[in-house]
Design an enzyme around this catalytic site. Structure first.
Site, PDB file in Angstrom:
ATOM      1  N   PHE A 180       0.832  -1.127   0.029  1.00 45.57           N
ATOM      2  CA  PHE A 180       0.130  -0.124  -0.074  1.00 45.57           C
ATOM      3  C   PHE A 180       0.936   1.254   0.014  1.00 45.57           C
ATOM      4  O   PHE A 180       0.377   2.172   0.337  1.00 45.57           O
ATOM      5  CB  PHE A 180      -1.228  -0.084   0.944  1.00 45.57           C
ATOM      6  CG  PHE A 180      -1.639  -1.388   1.316  1.00 45.57           C
ATOM      7  CD1 PHE A 180      -2.740  -1.723   0.264  1.00 45.57           C
ATOM      8  CD2 PHE A 180      -1.289  -2.348   2.247  1.00 45.57           C
ATOM      9  CE1 PHE A 180      -3.196  -3.029   0.522  1.00 45.57           C
ATOM     10  CE2 PHE A 180      -1.944  -3.591   2.322  1.00 45.57           C
ATOM     11  CZ  PHE A 180      -2.671  -3.798   1.528  1.00 45.57           C
ATOM     12  N   GLY A 184      -5.156   2.207 -14.451  1.00 47.62           N
ATOM     13  CA  GLY A 184      -4.862   1.562 -12.982  1.00 47.62           C
ATOM     14  C   GLY A 184      -6.317   1.527 -12.128  1.00 47.62           C
ATOM     15  O   GLY A 184      -7.259   2.496 -12.549  1.00 47.62           O
ATOM     16  N   GLU A 238      -5.942   2.647  -6.938  1.00 44.16           N
ATOM     17  CA  GLU A 238      -5.797   3.740  -6.109  1.00 44.16           C
ATOM     18  C   GLU A 238      -7.198   4.501  -6.257  1.00 44.16           C
ATOM     19  O   GLU A 238      -8.037   5.029  -5.444  1.00 44.16           O
ATOM     20  CB  GLU A 238      -4.975   4.812  -6.675  1.00 44.16           C
ATOM     21  CG  GLU A 238      -3.644   4.225  -6.047  1.00 44.16           C
ATOM     22  CD  GLU A 238      -2.478   4.943  -6.461  1.00 44.16           C
ATOM     23  OE1 GLU A 238      -1.270   5.347  -5.733  1.00 44.16           O
ATOM     24  OE2 GLU A 238      -2.387   5.461  -7.838  1.00 44.16           O
TER      25      GLU A 238
END
Lengths: 209, 734
Positions: free
Chosen positions: B238, B698, B701
């Site tokens: 993370f 992505g 996130e």
């Protein structure tokens, strides 16, 4: 030409009290703000470390059905003993404080946190780890359910989750979803695959998958 | 979406290994003659070491060496920041900048001996007066000069913000605070170092083996090809393993000095104090709007803590810069130094805390206007990038709002706070927008087709749990025209073609594009081989007259005419046939981002005001989804992580010393299984080929951004109480 790779410049020193104690020129790396009070001595590290204990004690455990004996450091946890002595690296060290559950094993069939269990206290007992749940190459129903339901992401807590789920179903073969959530809450999953974990345990309980 | 290729809900290829304990993580690597290290931590948070007595430690059973600043490490150079954690090299002097700072490393034959000897190291300190907390550091906050971590504009002005504020008929102004939070991956950071002559191999918990190799090489004054980093599987990170931290270099140094492999598994406490955290922020936002809800101006001032050995601003203000169409804007980021470890990227840097402030402020504006929060956001939709004016490569945010509101049942929300009840529960709905810049990075891969029809993908990225091993296989299989079960993958080793880091949501888009290009290269080479080969049934055809399916090349005009990769390559004695893929992101005419909308329902017991998120629905626009099974799981996890940020996560500090009060998972609360309500995720799932050749962006996130604001907004809707400080604990609601 490149210079030799970095190392510690100081010469090797013999063990013992006659050691170099000179402080090397302490130049702060241009870092501002760490104002030195210049007076008084701060908190010292604990000076009352325990005396060195007896180095090893003999321990015999039945691990995944195999009897194993070894001289074990009395300070060694069950987890470190299985990982370091016998190469059983399925159970993981997440916190070494009994808080995350990644090290969960079955001790005489009951879930335990092996990172806070001293190996020498369990002489003669029976251990099952995640590796021991596979029988003749076949995955345990709980393992199959975790794989199919994607009950993990990074997988680091998974050995503990799977082992914990097997223990849970021994304690409570017909758990509700709420009970599964509650009874699996000792196993942290920081990736938070929690919904899939509940699905997997529910599947395994139903024996559907 | 093809049935087995891109988008398919395939079970992870490493699933069996992960559920049977066979998967090998960094700490599972045991090298012959390996010794074990333990790191000694500073007990004070500022000052200097007056003395360090290691004699008892050295004399303890099994100890092979004890090293500290007294041994004068000869670092070659400080590696480049970002991606190296700090400006100060470990053990470079006797200064103490934070509690927990490494002050010595003890190496012994066993873990127990190392831990015991570490407890025998006696440090005496000349304690300084620490700056303990962000609160105490605020008076000396400053705007940092560009360089190192400071790689975005610290101040931005658009239009005439002060005038626009003065002329705005509706204004809201508030201060928001986010807490010091910790990644707390279940796998602690681990390094095992081994030298052969001047060649260093590191088994290291690394989110970027390729980037980190260069940094380690710099620290040791080695050519890059003398350093090898290995990390195929990361046990969660993370962001905690985005940068190289001191322990990695210290273990390598100790291994060199002792002439044997050395492993360190850092303690859970050291995870909290020496591998970064998300710094606390104080953010002031003022919004000026028309009565119809159109935004005239936003000002966003943000201050975050940083350490005394690195200046690292959180780019919280980008939320205000890049989310909504607002003609006037002023942002400023300031740093305030405190005696704590160095902050770092944490899911999600900048936009996590930034969207909390902005999206709560918008909710306050909606309440002030009596407007619907979704409608307010629609009205201020940014059709182009509000700062650069460039078009978006792909944006389906309006669709996210529409689908989300519909599926969630947003129309059932009562605008009057504190009105919906069921039994003793107050019920509230909240929502927020998510937006994240899509980062691109160069990445390379090879794809080999073998004479047996098998395919091997090789690329030095790593799997952090996002399903990368499986998705990269799906990308290769799709481009080659083979079944995914014919494809295997090797990752996580700098001996492989340089892949992308596994941070910043980069892997799917950038590494996926490299794999796709490599597979297309191999496919093209096979087709050229076939059409030029007299022995092939495809001989003489134009290249574009040939297609491939299930590993068989065939004439499009006559599918019966064809042969398999295996037959073609065997006859031509090509083994393997290698395709090379190099993705090099270029300057783009587009702005590329991912988007999403979060909707959440909370229930709060009136007597014990503990907030429960009983239902959360997210709609996410991240281009094409590579694997719906792993993607849904990842998105649910990102949402749950941010529910933790909203409701419970805080690494509390002692107000005098600044030390973390209880750096342990017993006290740093993260969500557990029983905390979780129903989490639904829907993907827009439209490819964005303007972003990259694969059209995937992505996910890691974007799924987590805006969640904490949606929760806080739901709490307001449930109670009428506006909580502007995270986490929203019962104490704050009492």
């Amino acid at each position: 030409m490149r210079e030799k790779a970095s190392t510690f410049a100081g010469e090797p020193e013999p063990s013992g009290p006659n050691r170099r104690t000179v402080l090397v020129g302490a130049v702060g790396a241009g870092v501002a703000g760490t104002a030195l009070a210049g007076v008084g001595v701060g908190l010292a590290a604990p000076t009352t470390a325990p005396p060195a204990p007896q180095e090893t004690l003999p321990v015999t455990l039945t691990v995944n059905g195999v009897r194993r004996s070894a001289p074990v450091d009395p300070r060694a946890s069950l987890l470190d003993t299985l990982r370091d002595q016998w190469g059983l690296t399925g159970p993981k060290k997440g916190c070494d404080q009994g808080a995350c559950g990644a090290c969960t094993m079955l001790l005489d069939g009951t879930r335990v946190l092996s990172c806070i269990s001293l190996a020498v206290l369990h002489d003669g007992q029976e251990i099952t780890t995640v590796e021991g749940l596979v029988a003749k190459g076949e995955m345990h129903p709980v393992q199959r359910a975790f794989a199919e339901r994607d009950g993990f992401q990074c997988g680091f807590c998974t050995s503990g989750q799977v082992t914990s789920a097997v223990g849970l179903l021994k304690e409570n073969p017909r758990p509700s979803r709420a009970e599964i959530s509650e009874l699996m809450s000792g196993n942290l999953c920081r990736c938070a695959a929690y919904s899939n974990i509940v699905d997997a345990v529910a599947d395994a309980a139903r024996g559907e998958r | 979406m093809s049935e087995q290729g891109i988008g398919a809900a395939l079970t992870r290829v490493e699933a069996r290994d992960k559920v049977t304990g066979a998967a090998r993580y960094t700490a599972d690597v045991v090298l012959p003659g390996m010794a074990y290290a333990a790191l000694v931590s500073s007990q004070v948070s500022a000052g200097r070491l007056r003395s360090l007595d290691v004699s008892a430690a050295k004399a303890a059973p099994g100890v092979l060496g004890v090293f500290s600043h007294l041994d004068r490490p000869t670092w070659h150079r400080v590696p480049a920041i970002p991606y190296f954690g700090e400006t100060r090299m470990p053990f470079s002097d006797d200064r103490i900048h934070h509690a927990g700072q490494h002050i010595a490393i003890v190496v012994a034959s066993t873990r127990q001996q190392a831990a015991h000897a570490a407890a025998l190291v006696k440090a005496e300190y000349e304690a300084g007066k620490p700056v303990p907390t962000l609160e105490k550091a605020l008076p000396s906050a400053y705007v940092a000069a560009q360089g190192n971590y400071v790689n975005f504009p610290q101040e931005t002005v658009r239009g005439t913000p002060e005038e626009a504020l003065a002329g705005s008929p509706v204004r809201v102004k508030a201060e928001y605070r986010t807490a010091l939070i910790s990644h707390a991956p279940i796998e602690p950071s681990v390094t095992t170092a081994t030298w052969e002559g001047d060649e260093l191999t590191l088994y290291d918990t690394s989110q970027a083996v390729v980037v980190h190799r260069g940094l380690v090489a710099t620290a040791f004054g080695l050519p890059e090809d003398k350093v090898r980093l290995v990390c195929p599987l990361i046990g969660g990170a993370f962001g905690a393993k985005t940068h190289v931290w001191g322990h990695t270099l210290l273990v390598a140094l100790a291994a060199r000095r002792l002439g044997r492999p050395v492993q360190v598994v850092i303690t859970r406490k050291q995870m909290f104090t020496t591998t970064g955290h998300q710094p606390p922020t104080v953010q002031r936002i003022e919004i000026g709007a028309e009565r119809d809800g159109r935004l005239r101006v936003i000002t966003h001032d943000s201050t975050n803590s940083t350490s005394f050995v690195a200046e690292r601003p959180e780019n919280t203000v980008l939320s205000s810069v890049a989310t909504y169409a607002v003609p006037n804007l002023r942002t400023r980021v300031r740093l305030a130094r405190m005696n704590f470890g160095t902050p770092t990227a944490m899911r999600t840097p900048g936009d996590g805390p930034g969207s909390f402030a902005l999206e709560c402020a918008l909710d306050e504006l909606a309440h002030e206007l009596g407007a619907d929060p979704v409608e307010l956001r629609r009205r201020n939709h940014a059709d182009v990038h509000p700062q650069s004016g460039k078009p978006w490569s792909g944006k389906n945010l309006l669709e996210c709002y529409r689908i989300g509101a519909e599926r969630f049942g947003w129309h059932r929300r009562d605008r009057r706070p504190g009105t919906r009840r069921e039994g003793n529960d107050l019920i509230g709905y909240g929502m927020a927008t998510a937006r994240r810049v899509e980062h691109h990075r160069a990445a390379e891969s090879t794809v080999d087709i073998r004479t047996d029809g098998g395919v091997v993908v090789r690329t030095a990225t790593q799997d952090i749990g996002g399903g990368t091993l499986t998705t990269m296989i799906q990308v290769a299989a799709d481009a080659l025209g083979v079944a995914p079960d014919k494809v295997t993958i090797t990752v996580g080793d700098t001996d492989l073609p340089p892949g992308a880091p596994t941070f910043g949501s980069i892997t799917s888009g950038s590494n996926g594009s490299a794999v796709r290009l490599a597979a297309q290269d191999a496919r093209g080479a096979a087709i050229r081989l076939a059409v030029g080969d007299k022995g092939s049934p495809l001989h003489g055809l134009a290249e574009d007259a040939v297609d491939v399916r299930d590993g068989r090349l065939f004439a499009k005009a006559d599918p019966r005419r064809g042969e398999t990769y295996a037959v073609l390559l065997t006859r031509n004695r090509v083994n393997p046939l290698r395709g090379n893929g190099k993705y090099s992101p270029a300057e783009s005419q587009y702005e590329t981002s991912t988007f999403g909308a979060h909707f959440t329902e909370v229930r709060i017991d009136r007597d014990l005001p503990r907030v429960r998120v009983v239902r959360h629905l997210a709609v996410i626009d991240c281009g094409i989804v590579l694997n719906t099974k792993t993607a849904r799981n990842q998105a649910q996890g990102g949402i749950i992580g941010s529910i933790g940020v909203a409701l419970m996560e805080e690494l509390r500090q002692d107000p005098v010393s600044g030390r973390a009060l209880a750096p342990a998972l017993t006290d740093y609360h993260v969500p557990v299984n029983a905390d979780i309500g129903q989490i639904d995720v829907h993907f827009v799932n439209k490819p964005d080929h303007n972003s990259n050749p694969l059209g995937a962006k992505g996910l890691g996130e974007i799924c987590s951004i805006g969640v904490s604001a949606a929760v806080a907004n739901a709490v307001f809707n449930a109670t009428g109480r506006r909580i502007r400080d995270l986490p929203i604990t019962p104490r704050r609601l009492l």
